[in-house]
Scaffold this active site. Structure first.
Site, PDB file in Angstrom:
ATOM      1  CG  HIS A   1     -11.869  -0.763   8.917  1.00 63.65           C
ATOM      2  ND1 HIS A   1     -11.207  -0.692  10.107  1.00 63.65           N
ATOM      3  CD2 HIS A   1     -12.450   0.440   8.754  1.00 63.65           C
ATOM      4  CE1 HIS A   1     -11.375   0.512  10.638  1.00 63.65           C
ATOM      5  NE2 HIS A   1     -12.130   1.212   9.833  1.00 63.65           N
TER       6      HIS A   1
ATOM      7  CE  LYS B   1      -3.773  -1.829   2.896  1.00 67.29           C
ATOM      8  NZ  LYS B   1      -4.845  -2.302   2.071  1.00 67.29           N
TER       9      LYS B   1
ATOM     10  NE  ARG C   1      -7.357  -9.775  -4.022  1.00 71.04           N
ATOM     11  CZ  ARG C   1      -8.438  -9.199  -3.554  1.00 71.04           C
ATOM     12  NH1 ARG C   1      -9.592  -9.338  -4.178  1.00 71.04           N
ATOM     13  NH2 ARG C   1      -8.421  -8.440  -2.474  1.00 71.04           N
TER      14      ARG C   1
ATOM     15  CD  GLU D   1      -4.769   6.126   4.470  1.00 67.28           C
ATOM     16  OE1 GLU D   1      -3.904   6.103   3.581  1.00 67.28           O
ATOM     17  OE2 GLU D   1      -5.911   5.648   4.318  1.00 67.28           O
TER      18      GLU D   1
HETATM   19  P1  ADP Z   1      -7.733  -3.681   3.243  1.00 65.22           P
HETATM   20  O1  ADP Z   1      -6.832  -3.872   2.073  1.00 65.22           O
HETATM   21  O2  ADP Z   1      -7.193  -4.257   4.511  1.00 65.22           O
HETATM   22  O3  ADP Z   1      -9.158  -4.063   2.970  1.00 65.22           O
HETATM   23  P2  ADP Z   1      -8.199  -0.908   2.597  1.00 65.22           P
HETATM   24  O4  ADP Z   1      -7.097   0.039   2.439  1.00 65.22           O
HETATM   25  O5  ADP Z   1      -8.841  -1.431   1.371  1.00 65.22           O
HETATM   26  O6  ADP Z   1      -7.734  -2.117   3.517  1.00 65.22           O
HETATM   27  O7  ADP Z   1      -9.301  -0.259   3.519  1.00 65.22           O
HETATM   28  C1  ADP Z   1     -10.376  -1.000   4.029  1.00 65.22           C
HETATM   29  C2  ADP Z   1     -11.434  -0.076   4.562  1.00 65.22           C
HETATM   30  O8  ADP Z   1     -10.948   0.726   5.616  1.00 65.22           O
HETATM   31  C3  ADP Z   1     -11.973   0.924   3.575  1.00 65.22           C
HETATM   32  O9  ADP Z   1     -12.955   0.371   2.755  1.00 65.22           O
HETATM   33  C4  ADP Z   1     -12.517   2.004   4.479  1.00 65.22           C
HETATM   34  O10 ADP Z   1     -13.752   1.639   5.031  1.00 65.22           O
HETATM   35  C5  ADP Z   1     -11.540   2.019   5.593  1.00 65.22           C
HETATM   36  N1  ADP Z   1     -10.531   3.037   5.365  1.00 65.22           N
HETATM   37  C6  ADP Z   1      -9.374   2.894   4.694  1.00 65.22           C
HETATM   38  N2  ADP Z   1      -8.688   4.056   4.676  1.00 65.22           N
HETATM   39  C7  ADP Z   1      -9.420   4.944   5.376  1.00 65.22           C
HETATM   40  C8  ADP Z   1      -9.246   6.324   5.756  1.00 65.22           C
HETATM   41  N3  ADP Z   1      -8.165   7.007   5.416  1.00 65.22           N
HETATM   42  N4  ADP Z   1     -10.224   6.921   6.471  1.00 65.22           N
HETATM   43  C9  ADP Z   1     -11.333   6.234   6.841  1.00 65.22           C
HETATM   44  N5  ADP Z   1     -11.545   4.950   6.540  1.00 65.22           N
HETATM   45  C10 ADP Z   1     -10.607   4.307   5.821  1.00 65.22           C
END
Ligand code: ADP
Length: 661
Positions: free
Chosen positions: A235, A116, A291, A200
């Site tokens: 999440h 990431k 994927r 972040e």
């Molecule tokens: P993973 O790969 O573990 O699924 P992601 O980066 O895709 O993680 O994030 C998963 C979820 O976390 C997102 O769909 C969102 O709901 C929440 N999320 C991610 N980044 C943020 C952020 N900066 N602020 C608020 N929620 C976030």
């Protein structure tokens, strides 16, 4: 096109890939762990190869064994599904080295998007918008805390190698940062073997909107529109839909262009998803999943395409089947993920045998993707998803109606599920109004509450339970009808003199209830129920109570009985009043693991005084950490587990000395 492919996965996605391959006349090879020898994906494939013991790292993550199965079977290509080896660049490289096509992007694209943090740096260069944050290499805790302060709380710590919401912690203020960092790192290390994190800005009311992209080896890259995956728990996605509620064409075009730019920046080929987090009119790049996604069927529903077919064609070197101008959105689609988990216990995964499974009828805008059948087990080895329910309708309201109707048909007995939560979400007025964001479930705790039963439910449940017990007794003692002491002799006796009855004892929610069943000449029963007397009879698929016909399923497992009515489970235990009462399994003097798990941390030692709710142990199951807490104030007497131990469900981990009072 390929003649034969191997699917390096299990469960619903393996079955899903096999279905398309079969339609295209491609032979399929499954692989399976010892836990999956009789699994649905094995049954569906043309041939299947064992690849090792149940834990994924000894089977589904063993690239060498999978490649060996591919060679032995003569498979020309490997579809990795999602999870497992799907985003493993080394595996993609090993396939290439073995002369086998990896059905996915080139190794370089996987690597570029694999972290990431690194992918964010790359996207920054490509001009794709990012959430304010720190994604550098230096992982010094003090430096990370410093960045968090500069970004401004609340912040989000994320595992750089993350996925599935693991290794992620929201931090509200500076005092909580150090502990959250430690937790995120530990979970990241356990899940991904890499404890690097990024920090972040935590957006407080964002939406998760992602773009499905597809690219071929001829240099064409298209967007297949968006999916809104904002309804989440921990999440992790629970409900996904396409198109996104309230999306306007201009914004769709901007997001599509940003996603295509992201894919082109890494010379992408095949199916990929660019995930954005959106707030107000802004959207920011989160990550790219290199994927097929779990939720790809909603895109299939609104585009009328088979994305696995597109993957196979692209991997075989063909151009994209359609150009961007030919792609259209038709109607609205919603997917609900049915999980074996307990929403009332913070979504703790639930393991067990699926003693009963009834899925909604497919067709008419309803699709079910699953990898299990009745009798299969949900084990702690793999993801606890039971199925995906996908509905499609001319518009969002129609799709949601279909979703509610299909969810009402779903019956699962043997594990806890999130079905009630999904039903509550599907019927929620704010969800219907399109007011989705990632905080929806937290903001609407009522969706997690046990739904209230309509007044007629209790009567129907008791009637079904009574009929089931009487039927079982008759089946168990067919030869005793001449025995004057058998209950059926009583029934026969009644047939002559008209006053035979039998008392049935049940335990339900900790209380004992006695139902008196009066046998009538016409074969019906008159039951004295807690709410009054009722005339009761069995029908082929349910019960008739005072003339009202209801479909009911009664499932017996061990000495418990589950009555399934309107998709909801009602558990009771028929008891014999002459036998001694059962001992309670777990009292307040001990804490046991609620699930087979691995002990991650032990936080107490014998002699420690703890207050009710104090954390005792951290265990991990299905890659999710669970904190076990003190059931009452007390003194720790013994600790029967150490970090790294695998513990069985119900095993005592901490016991308490008799409380002082
Ligand atoms: P993973 O790969 O573990 O699924 P992601 O980066 O895709 O993680 O994030 C998963 C979820 O976390 C997102 O769909 C969102 O709901 C929440 N999320 C991610 N980044 C943020 C952020 N900066 N602020 C608020 N929620 C976030």
């Amino acid at each position: 096109m390929f003649r034969k492919i191997l699917i390096a996965n299990r469960g619903e996605i393996a079955c899903r890939v096999i279905a398309t391959a079969r339609r295209l006349g491609i032979a399929t090879v499954a692989v399976y762990s010892e836990a999956d020898a009789a699994a649905r994906h094995v049954e569906r494939a043309d041939e299947a190869y064992p690849i090792g013991p149940p834990p994924a790292r000894e089977s589904y993550l063993r690239a060498d064994r999978i490649l060996d199965a591919a060679r032995r079977s003569g498979a020309q290509a490997i579809h990795p599904g999602y999870g497992f080896l799907s985003e493993n660049a080394d595996f993609a490289a090993s396939c290439a080295a073995a002369g086998i096509t990896f059905i996915g992007p080139p190794e370089g694209a996987i690597r570029a998007m694999g972290s990431k943090a690194a992918s964010k740096a790359l996207m920054e260069e490509a001009g794709v918008p990012l959430v304010p944050g720190y994604h550098g290499e230096d992982q010094d805790p003090a430096l990370l805390a410093d960045h968090a302060a500069r970004i401004g709380y609340p912040v989000l710590i994320k595992a750089s190698a993350g996925g599935g919401g693991k290794g992620m912690r929201v931090v509200e203020s500076a005092v909580a940062f150090a502990e959250a960092l430690e937790g995120a790192r530990r979970e990241a290390l356990a899940s991904f073997g890499d404890d690097r994190v990024l920090v972040e800005k935590y957006l407080t009311r964002p939406r998760h909107i992602e773009i499905q992209v597809f690219a071929d080896t001829q240099g064409n890259t298209v967007s297949l529109f968006e999916r809104d995956c904002s309804i989440q728990r921990r999440h992790q996605k629970v409900i996904e839909e396409a198109p996104a509620p309230g999306m306007d064409p201009a914004r769709r075009a901007r997001m599509g262009e940003a996603a295509v730019a992201a894919a082109k920046a890494v010379h992408y080929v095949g199916a990929g998803t660019v995930e954005f987090i959106a707030e107000g009119d802004e959207f920011y790049f989160m990550e790219m999943n290199t994927r097929l996604q779990v939720e790809h069927p909603v895109t299939e529903a609104i585009t009328g395409l088979d994305l696995v077919e597109w993957q196979l064609r692209v991997a075989a070197g063909e151009p994209l089947p359609l150009p961007a101008e030919a792609l259209r959105i038709t109607g609205h689609a919603v997917e609900a993920r049915i999980y074996a988990e307990d929403p009332s216990q913070d979504f703790l995964p639930s393991v067990g045998m699926l003693a009963h499974l009834r899925q909604p009828r497919e067709g008419g805008g309803v699709r079910v993707d699953t990898g299990v059948r009745a009798g299969d087990a949900i084990t702690p080895n793999y993801d606890p998803m039971i199925a995906k329910l996908i509905v499609h309708g001319p518009d969002r309201a129609a799709a949601l109606s279909r979703l509610s109707a299909a969810l009402a048909e779903y019956e699962v007995v043997g594990v806890r599920t999130n079905l009630d939560l999904l039903r509550a979400l599907a019927a929620h007025p704010d969800f219907a109004a399109g007011g989705v964001d990632t905080g929806f479930i937290a903001r609407h705790p009522e969706v997690l509450a046990a739904p209230e039963d309509p007044p007629a439910t209790a009567t129907t449940v008791w009637a079904a339970a009574a009929l089931a017990v009487l039927r079982d007794e008759r089946a168990a003692h067919p030869a005793e009808s001449g025995d004057p002491h058998s209950p059926w002799a009583e029934m026969d006796a009644w047939r002559m003199n008209g006053d035979g009855y039998q008392d049935l004892h049940f335990q339900r929610d900790g209380a004992t209830t006695v139902l008196r069943a009066h046998f009538r000449r016409d074969g019906r029963l008159r039951l004295d129920l807690p709410g009054g007397a009722a005339d009761v009879a069995a029908t082929p698929d349910g019960v008739l109570v005072d003339g009202v016909r209801r479909r009911v399923q009664v499932v017996r497992a061990d000495d418990a009985l589950t009555v399934v009515l309107d998709g909801r489970n009602h558990a009771l235990r028929p008891i014999d009043p002459r036998s001694p009462p059962r001992a309670e399994a777990v009292g307040s003097d001990r804490v046991a693991s609620p699930i087979p798990a691995r002990v991650v941390r032990v936080l107490v030692a014998p002699g420690d005084r703890v207050t009710k709710g104090a954390p005792l142990l951290v265990v991990e199951a299905m890659k999710t950490e669970l904190t076990l807490r003190a059931p009452a104030d007390g003194t720790v007497d013994s600790v029967r587990a150490a970090p790294g131990d695998m513990v069985q469900e119900g095993r005592d981990l901490v016991t308490f000395a008799a409380s002082a009072g």
